[in-house]
Enzyme design. Structure first.
Site, PDB file in Angstrom:
ATOM      1  N   GLY A   1     -29.606  46.868  13.074  1.00 38.55           N
ATOM      2  CA  GLY A   1     -30.908  46.272  13.315  1.00 38.55           C
ATOM      3  C   GLY A   1     -32.037  47.266  13.400  1.00 38.55           C
ATOM      4  O   GLY A   1     -31.904  48.433  13.031  1.00 38.55           O
ATOM      5  N   SER A   2     -33.139  46.795  13.924  1.00 37.10           N
ATOM      6  CA  SER A   2     -34.402  47.522  13.971  1.00 37.10           C
ATOM      7  C   SER A   2     -34.363  48.709  14.915  1.00 37.10           C
ATOM      8  O   SER A   2     -33.662  48.702  15.924  1.00 37.10           O
ATOM      9  CB  SER A   2     -35.501  46.555  14.430  1.00 37.10           C
ATOM     10  OG  SER A   2     -36.669  47.259  14.751  1.00 37.10           O
TER      11      SER A   2
END
Length: 134
Positions: A63-64
């Site tokens: 993810g981010s």
């Protein structure tokens, strides 16, 4: 106590506690509620379970990059895991653990995802680079 399982140190510290284990990679941004420590990703194996004060055992993160700051927010909220063990850490979770001073290791010399079960007692020694199942 069982034998030591050698690991690479990511973020120093020593902790012990109950394991929470998943075969799914985890995204802290949108996957974990930093206010409660509960996994909120409905597609995740740990959905609706709390990782607060646990030894979090995961294959890797995903993810981010904002996920690093979610981990940091969890420390501020007292909802973070005690320690993190990854099969293979990636920068997002590694940076999150480092800035949050959460002990973290990766690259254990055995398949910990299949060896350790949730609720097992585990010691993480991220000063010397090993874990123990107790």
């Amino acid at each position: 106590m069982s034998n030591e399982i050698k690991c690479r140190v990511i973020s120093k510290g020593i902790e012990e506690g109950e394991a929470i284990v998943t075969k799914d990679s985890i995204s802290f941004l949108g996957g974990v509620d930093p206010d409660t420590g509960i996994v909120i990703d409905k597609k995740h194996e740990l959905y609706d379970q709390c990782i607060t004060d646990k030894i979090l055992i995961i294959p890797s993160g995903k993810g981010s990059t904002v996920g690093s700051y979610v981990i940091y927010q969890m420390i501020k909220n007292n909802t973070a895991p005690k320690a993190i063990i990854c099969q293979n850490a990636e920068p997002i979770i590694a940076i999150g653990a480092i800035i949050s001073k959460i002990p973290m290791v990766d690259q254990p010399d055995v398949d910990i995802i299949n060896l350790i079960k949730s609720d097992d007692l585990v010691k993480v020694n991220a000063d010397e680079g090993y874990i123990q199942i107790q």
